[in-house]
Design a protein around this motif. Structure first.
Motif, PDB file in Angstrom:
ATOM      1  N   UNK A  42      18.433 -35.480 -32.623  1.00 40.19           N
ATOM      2  CA  UNK A  42      18.607 -34.381 -32.967  1.00 40.19           C
ATOM      3  C   UNK A  42      17.544 -33.366 -31.621  1.00 40.19           C
ATOM      4  N   UNK A  96      19.933 -30.644 -30.463  1.00 42.47           N
ATOM      5  CA  UNK A  96      19.776 -29.295 -30.499  1.00 42.47           C
ATOM      6  C   UNK A  96      20.233 -27.968 -28.994  1.00 42.47           C
ATOM      7  N   UNK A 102      32.448 -12.686 -17.270  1.00 42.68           N
ATOM      8  CA  UNK A 102      33.526 -12.287 -17.305  1.00 42.68           C
ATOM      9  C   UNK A 102      34.064 -10.369 -17.608  1.00 42.68           C
ATOM     10  N   UNK A 103      33.022  -9.959 -18.482  1.00 44.68           N
ATOM     11  CA  UNK A 103      33.411  -8.646 -18.745  1.00 44.68           C
ATOM     12  C   UNK A 103      32.095  -7.481 -17.799  1.00 44.68           C
ATOM     13  N   UNK A 105      30.877 -15.703 -20.644  1.00 40.66           N
ATOM     14  CA  UNK A 105      31.431 -14.314 -21.715  1.00 40.66           C
ATOM     15  C   UNK A 105      31.009 -12.686 -21.710  1.00 40.66           C
ATOM     16  N   UNK A 106      29.933 -12.822 -21.087  1.00 40.47           N
ATOM     17  CA  UNK A 106      29.192 -11.714 -20.635  1.00 40.47           C
ATOM     18  C   UNK A 106      29.645 -11.470 -18.829  1.00 40.47           C
ATOM     19  N   UNK A 163      28.575 -20.544 -22.938  1.00 41.30           N
ATOM     20  CA  UNK A 163      29.356 -19.480 -22.975  1.00 41.30           C
ATOM     21  C   UNK A 163      29.299 -18.458 -23.630  1.00 41.30           C
ATOM     22  N   UNK A 164      28.423 -17.480 -23.815  1.00 42.91           N
ATOM     23  CA  UNK A 164      27.629 -16.228 -23.622  1.00 42.91           C
ATOM     24  C   UNK A 164      28.092 -15.628 -22.355  1.00 42.91           C
ATOM     25  N   UNK A 169      25.100 -25.365 -24.071  1.00 40.49           N
ATOM     26  CA  UNK A 169      26.478 -25.134 -24.782  1.00 40.49           C
ATOM     27  C   UNK A 169      26.412 -23.505 -25.094  1.00 40.49           C
ATOM     28  N   UNK A 170      25.994 -22.908 -25.984  1.00 42.59           N
ATOM     29  CA  UNK A 170      26.249 -22.084 -26.545  1.00 42.59           C
ATOM     30  C   UNK A 170      25.808 -20.481 -25.657  1.00 42.59           C
ATOM     31  N   UNK A 171      24.626 -20.912 -25.206  1.00 40.54           N
ATOM     32  CA  UNK A 171      24.311 -19.996 -23.888  1.00 40.54           C
ATOM     33  C   UNK A 171      25.014 -19.761 -22.672  1.00 40.54           C
ATOM     34  N   UNK A 223      34.378 -27.320 -22.093  1.00 43.84           N
ATOM     35  CA  UNK A 223      34.035 -26.012 -22.957  1.00 43.84           C
ATOM     36  C   UNK A 223      33.592 -25.368 -21.992  1.00 43.84           C
ATOM     37  N   UNK A 235      23.554 -27.776 -27.669  1.00 45.71           N
ATOM     38  CA  UNK A 235      23.845 -27.052 -28.369  1.00 45.71           C
ATOM     39  C   UNK A 235      23.601 -25.868 -27.853  1.00 45.71           C
ATOM     40  N   UNK A 236      21.962 -24.947 -28.207  1.00 50.17           N
ATOM     41  CA  UNK A 236      21.473 -24.052 -27.064  1.00 50.17           C
ATOM     42  C   UNK A 236      22.063 -24.117 -26.225  1.00 50.17           C
TER      43      UNK A 236
END
Lengths: 222, 126
Positions: A57, A61, A78-79, A75-76, A71-72, A67-69, A21, A64-65
């Protein structure tokens, strides 16, 4: 033993999915955030994999955290150019017009030995032959030789032009004032070149000191 | 914006999941500790059978959540609590006051500590 095996399978699937991802760059050239995520993820996965007394876990956990960070932040990045330069830094000219920029060398904490090594890795033995050397955000050194030392291409043979590096002056609708000033141009010239088109509608515009420019308009998202 | 939704939802999910785990762990630990405390009170009053009943209920409360607790606590921590019930029960049956009160206090304080350890206070985070 079987518990360790099952845990390894689960963690393997999660890490592969997370790396996938994050994109293919994760495998090759790593930006700082990607490198951190990669190191942390591998470390986090190893702990519950080896110690069956630790809940699975407690490894999943944080992964996953991360990964989310990741991806965010991707994206930021890129913008927002500011966010991207904050996280990844900017390319730095270490050699400009054949001269070593000592301030840039100090700022990037690169020694002369390391610069020489990078140049040798690019097949360059003499610094004098280098017109531009740019330290990219990935940590790699891009080098551009003076035309008289560069391998001759068919196009150069015909045109016999001096080396010009096109720099981006508009990126995703944002005018890059720093690059404009490096090239010796200003906003008025830029708007004139756009001939009425708003910079917001430009995806990428590159220009050289001579004024050669390439404009890629934004595509309609629909 | 669409590409931001997935990671943001993931963060929200992780946060909610952790919060639920913390609250549930806190609830189970305190419920078990409260039953142990009541067993101690009954024992001090001389109602040994009632005390024994409270210990059994406390043990059942802990054991019935073993799966969940094994998922959120270190396995040694959840096992340690499980191992503390038989000697407490034995000392209750033997009506050994000193041994019972010592074990009851130890188990209760351990359970309260476990519930506090899962809560993200700054000193736990640090």
């Amino acid at each position: 033993m079987f518990v360790s095996f099952v845990r390894t399978l689960i963690l393997y699937v999660i890490i592969v999915a997370a790396i996938r991802l994050m994109g293919k760059r994760q495998v090759g050239e790593l930006e700082p955030t990607e490198l951190v995520a990669a190191i942390l993820i591998s470390d986090l996965a190893a702990v519950p994999m080896q110690d069956i007394g630790i809940p699975l876990l407690s490894g999943v956990i944080p992964i996953l955290t991360l990964l989310a960070l990741e991806l965010i932040s991707a994206e930021l990045s890129l913008r927002s150019i500011r966010f991207r330069s904050l996280l990844c830094g900017n390319p730095v000219f270490l050699i400009k017009d054949g001269k070593i920029d000592q301030k840039a060398m100090a700022a990037t904490k690169l020694s002369l030995d390391e610069l020489s090594q990078c140049l040798r890795e690019n097949g360059i033995s003499d610094i004098k032959t280098v017109k531009f050397a740019i330290l990219e955000t990935s940590g790699r050194l891009s080098t551009f030789l003076y035309p008289e030392y560069a391998p001759l291409t068919a196009a150069q043979e015909k045109a016999n032009t001096d080396l010009e590096i096109p720099l981006p002056v508009i990126s995703d609708g944002t005018i890059l004032s720093r690059n404009l000033s490096i090239l010796g141009w200003d906003r008025r010239w830029l708007l004139g070149e756009l001939s009425g088109t708003s910079p917001d509608n430009v995806y990428l515009m590159t220009a050289t000191r001579r004024g050669t420019r390439t404009i890629i308009p934004k595509e309609d998202p629909k | 914006m669409k590409r931001m939704i997935m990671p943001l939802l993931l963060l929200v999910f992780v946060t909610l999941f952790c919060s639920v785990c913390i609250l549930r762990t806190d609830q189970i630990c305190n419920e078990t500790a409260d039953l142990i405390k009541q067993a101690g009170e009954r024992f001090q009053q001389g109602s040994y059978e009632e005390a024994e009943d409270f210990i059994r209920r406390s043990q059942f409360c802990w054991d019935s959540h073993e799966g969940f607790l094994g998922m959120v606590l270190r396995h040694t921590e959840s096992d340690d609590v499980g191992f503390m019930f038989p000697p407490l029960l034995a000392s209750c049956r033997a009506k050994n006051r000193d041994a019972f009160l010592e074990k009851e206090l130890e188990l209760e304080s351990y359970l309260r500590q476990l519930s506090r350890m899962e809560i993200p206070y700054y000193f736990n985070v640090l």
